[in-house]
Design a protein around this motif. Sequence first.
Motif, PDB file in Angstrom:
ATOM      1  N   GLN A 162       0.806  -1.223   0.000  1.00  0.00           N
ATOM      2  CA  GLN A 162       0.000   0.000   0.000  1.00  0.00           C
ATOM      3  C   GLN A 162       0.842   1.278   0.000  1.00  0.00           C
ATOM      4  O   GLN A 162       0.359   2.352   0.391  1.00  0.00           O
ATOM      5  CB  GLN A 162      -0.958   0.012   1.197  1.00  0.00           C
ATOM      6  CG  GLN A 162      -2.002  -1.100   1.162  1.00  0.00           C
ATOM      7  CD  GLN A 162      -2.900  -1.001  -0.070  1.00  0.00           C
ATOM      8  OE1 GLN A 162      -3.471   0.038  -0.345  1.00  0.00           O
ATOM      9  NE2 GLN A 162      -2.994  -2.091  -0.825  1.00  0.00           N
ATOM     10  N   PHE A 163       2.089   1.175  -0.466  1.00  0.00           N
ATOM     11  CA  PHE A 163       2.929   2.360  -0.492  1.00  0.00           C
ATOM     12  C   PHE A 163       2.401   3.391  -1.476  1.00  0.00           C
ATOM     13  O   PHE A 163       2.466   4.599  -1.227  1.00  0.00           O
ATOM     14  CB  PHE A 163       4.371   1.986  -0.840  1.00  0.00           C
ATOM     15  CG  PHE A 163       5.343   3.119  -0.708  1.00  0.00           C
ATOM     16  CD1 PHE A 163       5.607   3.699   0.527  1.00  0.00           C
ATOM     17  CD2 PHE A 163       6.012   3.625  -1.818  1.00  0.00           C
ATOM     18  CE1 PHE A 163       6.498   4.747   0.665  1.00  0.00           C
ATOM     19  CE2 PHE A 163       6.907   4.678  -1.700  1.00  0.00           C
ATOM     20  CZ  PHE A 163       7.157   5.237  -0.461  1.00  0.00           C
ATOM     21  N   LEU A 173      -0.284   5.341   0.174  1.00  0.00           N
ATOM     22  CA  LEU A 173       0.290   6.270   1.143  1.00  0.00           C
ATOM     23  C   LEU A 173       0.822   7.512   0.441  1.00  0.00           C
ATOM     24  O   LEU A 173       0.568   8.649   0.881  1.00  0.00           O
ATOM     25  CB  LEU A 173       1.406   5.590   1.926  1.00  0.00           C
ATOM     26  CG  LEU A 173       2.212   6.468   2.887  1.00  0.00           C
ATOM     27  CD1 LEU A 173       1.310   7.105   3.937  1.00  0.00           C
ATOM     28  CD2 LEU A 173       3.322   5.659   3.544  1.00  0.00           C
ATOM     29  N   THR A 196      -2.056   9.759  -0.644  1.00  0.00           N
ATOM     30  CA  THR A 196      -2.649  10.493   0.470  1.00  0.00           C
ATOM     31  C   THR A 196      -1.772  11.674   0.877  1.00  0.00           C
ATOM     32  O   THR A 196      -2.263  12.788   1.125  1.00  0.00           O
ATOM     33  CB  THR A 196      -2.869   9.562   1.673  1.00  0.00           C
ATOM     34  OG1 THR A 196      -3.734   8.491   1.299  1.00  0.00           O
ATOM     35  CG2 THR A 196      -3.481  10.324   2.838  1.00  0.00           C
ATOM     36  N   PRO A 229       3.718  -1.501   7.687  1.00  0.00           N
ATOM     37  CA  PRO A 229       3.144  -0.396   6.917  1.00  0.00           C
ATOM     38  C   PRO A 229       1.890   0.228   7.513  1.00  0.00           C
ATOM     39  O   PRO A 229       1.664   1.429   7.328  1.00  0.00           O
ATOM     40  CB  PRO A 229       2.849  -1.035   5.551  1.00  0.00           C
ATOM     41  CG  PRO A 229       2.777  -2.500   5.806  1.00  0.00           C
ATOM     42  CD  PRO A 229       3.735  -2.773   6.925  1.00  0.00           C
ATOM     43  N   THR A 230       1.084  -0.540   8.216  1.00  0.00           N
ATOM     44  CA  THR A 230      -0.143   0.026   8.787  1.00  0.00           C
ATOM     45  C   THR A 230       0.181   1.045   9.872  1.00  0.00           C
ATOM     46  O   THR A 230      -0.373   2.157   9.897  1.00  0.00           O
ATOM     47  CB  THR A 230      -1.044  -1.084   9.356  1.00  0.00           C
ATOM     48  OG1 THR A 230      -1.393  -1.995   8.304  1.00  0.00           O
ATOM     49  CG2 THR A 230      -2.311  -0.496   9.951  1.00  0.00           C
ATOM     50  N   ARG A 258       1.761   4.196   8.246  1.00  0.00           N
ATOM     51  CA  ARG A 258       0.762   5.090   7.657  1.00  0.00           C
ATOM     52  C   ARG A 258       0.084   5.931   8.737  1.00  0.00           C
ATOM     53  O   ARG A 258      -0.060   7.148   8.588  1.00  0.00           O
ATOM     54  CB  ARG A 258      -0.286   4.278   6.888  1.00  0.00           C
ATOM     55  CG  ARG A 258      -1.394   5.140   6.272  1.00  0.00           C
ATOM     56  CD  ARG A 258      -2.472   4.293   5.618  1.00  0.00           C
ATOM     57  NE  ARG A 258      -3.548   5.149   5.127  1.00  0.00           N
ATOM     58  CZ  ARG A 258      -3.569   5.726   3.925  1.00  0.00           C
ATOM     59  NH1 ARG A 258      -2.561   5.545   3.083  1.00  0.00           N
ATOM     60  NH2 ARG A 258      -4.581   6.489   3.571  1.00  0.00           N
ATOM     61  N   LYS A 259      -0.309   5.284   9.834  1.00  0.00           N
ATOM     62  CA  LYS A 259      -0.974   6.006  10.918  1.00  0.00           C
ATOM     63  C   LYS A 259      -0.082   7.103  11.470  1.00  0.00           C
ATOM     64  O   LYS A 259      -0.527   8.240  11.709  1.00  0.00           O
ATOM     65  CB  LYS A 259      -1.360   5.015  12.017  1.00  0.00           C
ATOM     66  CG  LYS A 259      -2.099   5.645  13.189  1.00  0.00           C
ATOM     67  CD  LYS A 259      -2.476   4.587  14.220  1.00  0.00           C
ATOM     68  CE  LYS A 259      -3.201   5.215  15.406  1.00  0.00           C
ATOM     69  NZ  LYS A 259      -3.564   4.187  16.431  1.00  0.00           N
ATOM     70  N   LEU A 274       0.401  10.026   8.843  1.00  0.00           N
ATOM     71  CA  LEU A 274      -0.795  10.853   8.699  1.00  0.00           C
ATOM     72  C   LEU A 274      -0.989  11.720   9.933  1.00  0.00           C
ATOM     73  O   LEU A 274      -1.453  12.871   9.816  1.00  0.00           O
ATOM     74  CB  LEU A 274      -2.028   9.972   8.455  1.00  0.00           C
ATOM     75  CG  LEU A 274      -2.032   9.174   7.147  1.00  0.00           C
ATOM     76  CD1 LEU A 274      -3.397   8.543   6.913  1.00  0.00           C
ATOM     77  CD2 LEU A 274      -1.642  10.055   5.955  1.00  0.00           C
TER      78      LEU A 274
END
Length: 218
Positions: A88-89, A92, A95, A203-204, A207-208, A211
């Motif tokens: 999911q890069f 990211l 976003t 990665p999860t 990301r958190k 963000l």
Amino acid sequence: MDAVLFDMDGVIVDSEEFWHEIEDEIIFADVVAGTPPARDEITGMNYREIYDYLAAEYEVTVEKDEFIAIYQDAAEEIYTENVSVMPQFDALLDTLRDRGVTIAIVSSSPQSWIAMVRERFGLDPLDLVLSAEDIDGPGKPEPAVYEAAAEKLGLDPEDCVVVEDSTNGTQSAHRAGTYVVGYRTETNAETDLSAADTVVEGPTELRKELLAQTESAR
């Protein structure tokens, strides 16, 4: 935070596990005489500077040109065939771009290796791609490469978030005055990331954290 600066190896792509194989099977076995260094001593450093470090601290059995050729011969296979990109890069990056966040790659790898990853995984556009070989100064763990990145982006280091997975990388970013996120995976499970301001696993969590750090850029 106005910018996110990503290290490449071990963060964007899982190349470290493949470089570790090269180091175990060739570098530590055939190039360094006697007891080899701990892996974290060299991970995150530019491969040309790795030779200089090994030659200063250990007994090496090959000349620098031969040492460099080992890494160069391995790089194309590693980056064009072996590595996978962070899950999911791409989402990211999208976003962060939507938030107006500046995005950069700051790596010890040369531009030619970074270009393989950028092309293969479609990482562009990026606001800056900086290799340790592009600057007139020492590479990681010294702060010069991150200081140069912030300067090129027209930002203060304290307005930059850096994502790093190695001891040398986190120390470099910390010394430059950035906010450092240590990125933990199975490959670097035992690596000292104590120079980071925070450490995330996978990665999860990354990301958190990113963000949260760039919320004000929305």
